[in-house]
Design an enzyme around this catalytic site. Structure first.
Site, short mmCIF file in Angstrom:
data_model
loop_
_atom_site.label_atom_id
_atom_site.label_comp_id
_atom_site.label_asym_id
_atom_site.label_seq_id
_atom_site.Cartn_x
_atom_site.Cartn_y
_atom_site.Cartn_z
N LYS A 71 0.84 -1.22 0.00
CA LYS A 71 0.00 0.00 0.00
C LYS A 71 0.86 1.25 0.00
O LYS A 71 0.66 2.15 -0.81
CB LYS A 71 -0.92 0.03 1.23
CG LYS A 71 -1.94 -1.07 1.31
CD LYS A 71 -2.85 -0.92 2.52
CE LYS A 71 -2.12 -0.97 3.84
NZ LYS A 71 -1.41 -2.23 4.09
N GLU B 284 1.52 5.91 11.43
CA GLU B 284 2.48 5.11 10.66
C GLU B 284 3.88 5.23 11.28
O GLU B 284 4.11 6.01 12.18
CB GLU B 284 2.48 5.56 9.20
CG GLU B 284 1.21 5.15 8.46
CD GLU B 284 1.00 3.65 8.37
OE1 GLU B 284 1.82 2.95 7.75
OE2 GLU B 284 0.00 3.16 8.93
N ARG B 285 4.81 4.45 10.75
CA ARG B 285 6.17 4.42 11.32
C ARG B 285 6.94 5.69 10.95
O ARG B 285 6.80 6.19 9.84
CB ARG B 285 6.92 3.19 10.77
CG ARG B 285 6.24 1.89 11.10
CD ARG B 285 6.68 0.76 10.15
NE ARG B 285 5.85 -0.41 10.29
CZ ARG B 285 4.67 -0.58 9.67
NH1 ARG B 285 4.22 0.37 8.87
NH2 ARG B 285 3.98 -1.67 9.85
#
Length: 464
Positions: free
Chosen positions: A163, A189-190
């Protein structure tokens, strides 16, 4: 003590702290309204947003920052207004957190104003109803699930099916060629993904037309839940005030729902199916309905959606589907076969794929591709049990066509060049349609399937 806008800004005191949930007592003056921002601690570094009013004198809020050091009896200051986000041209090429504070460097922000992140969606009378195709340069998307300018597209997939890579590729292809502004919103998110994206956008030279907002996965749920609204407020300014088209990229909308679920659980609300918050539909609608086309400009949104356990019937995926004009579903099976981008052509769809919008020829080619893939899916069981030789001549032709199309719809990405060693390619829609049409007409009968893999246009085909 009254603020300029006549809102009571009497101070309160902390009654209890349970994780990110803080109860505050206001002995004198009125209660702060819902969504009011309160601050506490040394240097007012702890931010709390009012979520509910418990009684005449008590409110319950969710902390948007860690609550270390917060204790009962501490003074809580009422800012007299909601969470604010910066808007203006000074945002471009910068990176922000949920409070609109620049996190890329200490350089001061110039040419900005501040706006509340809680805005109503544009009224129906101002919305535009014209439908235009939004080209991405990715064959399988432009041919089978074309995106809408001013629409919302979702990239659905489980963990590790590509994605973020697909989203990064779309940024690379689209930001450079469009004249508008791009806002990237990272929800839960990271941090390494944000850093990599910043570097790659800098190298591609598109940062001057882009702003980034991050609520990383190590931040409290209140912060992750609000960061989408901060990004939307920035996007709405460019659409409504500067009359520009905006590309809003969100990675990942599931983390927004997940943060809402955590906030809801901490507030003591009864969960609904699979542990989701009872207000999931309205939470998501509040965010998605602000993303729209108006008479002044368009916000086109591309959103990554994590699908828990690859289950497309999960309530988070089902509720997200209902807001989108195009759904692009990534398949773990195709990824395991090395067919990248690993988009499932039969589960992906778009409301733009009608003869009235894309034209008769494009529609006919897309339908024929879907029919070919559907027939191939039916024949796979027969091939697995009896072998290809047992199929009729016509069925063998269908299989050959489908396998050539499968490989032709793969594409080398600019964002994966450093890993694959294959230069990235961007393919115009007319070339992608031309290649698919020629394969469907059996023009390349003697060619090996391998020769269609990871090429751009059909003219790059070499006989192997």
């Amino acid at each position: 003590m009254e603020s300029k806008n006549d809102i009571n800004t009497y101070n309160g005191s902390v009654v209890s702290v349970r994780g990110s949930v803080v109860d505050i007592l206001f002995e004198e003056g009125g209660l702060p309204p819902i969504y009011t921002l309160l601050t506490a601690g040394e240097n007012n570094q702890i931010a709390i947003e009012v979520q509910s009013q418990l009684s005449i004198k008590r409110v319950r809020g969710i902390a948007l920052t860690p609550t270390e050091g917060l204790a009962r009896g501490m003074v809580v200051k009422n800012t007299g207004g909601p969470l604010m986000a910066p808007v203006g041209r000074g945002l471009l090429s910068r990176m922000f957190n949920v409070f609109g504070k620049a996190i890329d460097s200490d350089a001061p922000l110039a040419d900005i104003q501040w706006r509340s992140v809680h805005q109503p969606p544009p009224p129906l009378g101002r919305r535009s109803s014209k439908s235009e195709i939004f080209e991405t340069g990715i064959k399988v998307i432009d041919v089978l699930s074309p995106l809408e300018r001013g629409g919302k597209a979702g990239l659905f997939g489980g963990a590790g099916v590509g994605k973020t890579v697909l989203l990064t590729e779309m940024i690379h292809n689209v930001v450079g060629q469009q004249d508008g502004v791009s806002i990237f919103c990272g929800i839960g998110e990271r941090c390494r993904e944000g850093e990599e994206l910043y570097r790659s956008m800098e190298e591609a030279g598109v940062l001057p037309k882009m702003a980034m907002v991050f609520g990383q996965m190590n931040e409290p749920p209140g912060s992750r839940f609000q960061v989408g609204y901060t990004a939307l407020t920035m996007a709405e300014y460019f659409r409504d005030v500067e009359n520009r088209d905006v590309l809003l990229l969100i990675d990942n909308i599931f983390r927004f729902i997940q943060a809402g679920m955590e906030v809801s659980g901490m507030m003591g609300q009864m969960p609904s199916r699979l542990g989701y918050q009872p207000t999931m539909a309205s939470d998501l609608a509040q965010l998605e309905e602000r993303i729209s086309n108006t008479d002044t400009g368009a916000i086109t949104s591309i959103q990554a959606v994590y699908v828990p356990a690859d289950d497309l019937t999960d309530p988070a995926a089902v509720h997200t589907f209902s807001h989108l004009s195009a759904s692009i579903v990534l398949s773990r099976k195709r990824a395991s076969e090395g067919l990248y981008p690993s988009i499932d052509p039969l589960q992906s769809n778009s409301k733009m794929a009608t003869p009235g919008i894309v034209g008769e020829r494009h529609y006919a080619i897309a339908q024929e591709i879907r029919r070919t893939f559907a027939q191939y899916e039916e024949l796979k069981d027969v091939i697995a049990m009896l072998g290809l030789e047992q199929l009729s001549l016509e069925d063998r032709r269908v299989v050959a066509r489908a396998r050539q199309l499968e490989r032709f719809l793969t594409q080398p990405f600019f964002s994966t060049e450093q890993f694959s060693g294959i230069p990235g390619k961007m393919v115009p829609l007319k070339d992608a349609l031309n290649g698919c049409e020629r394969i469907l007409q059996d023009e390349f009968k003697g060619y090996s399937e391998r020769s269609f893999y990871m090429i751009g246009t059909i003219d790059e085909l070499k006989k192997i």
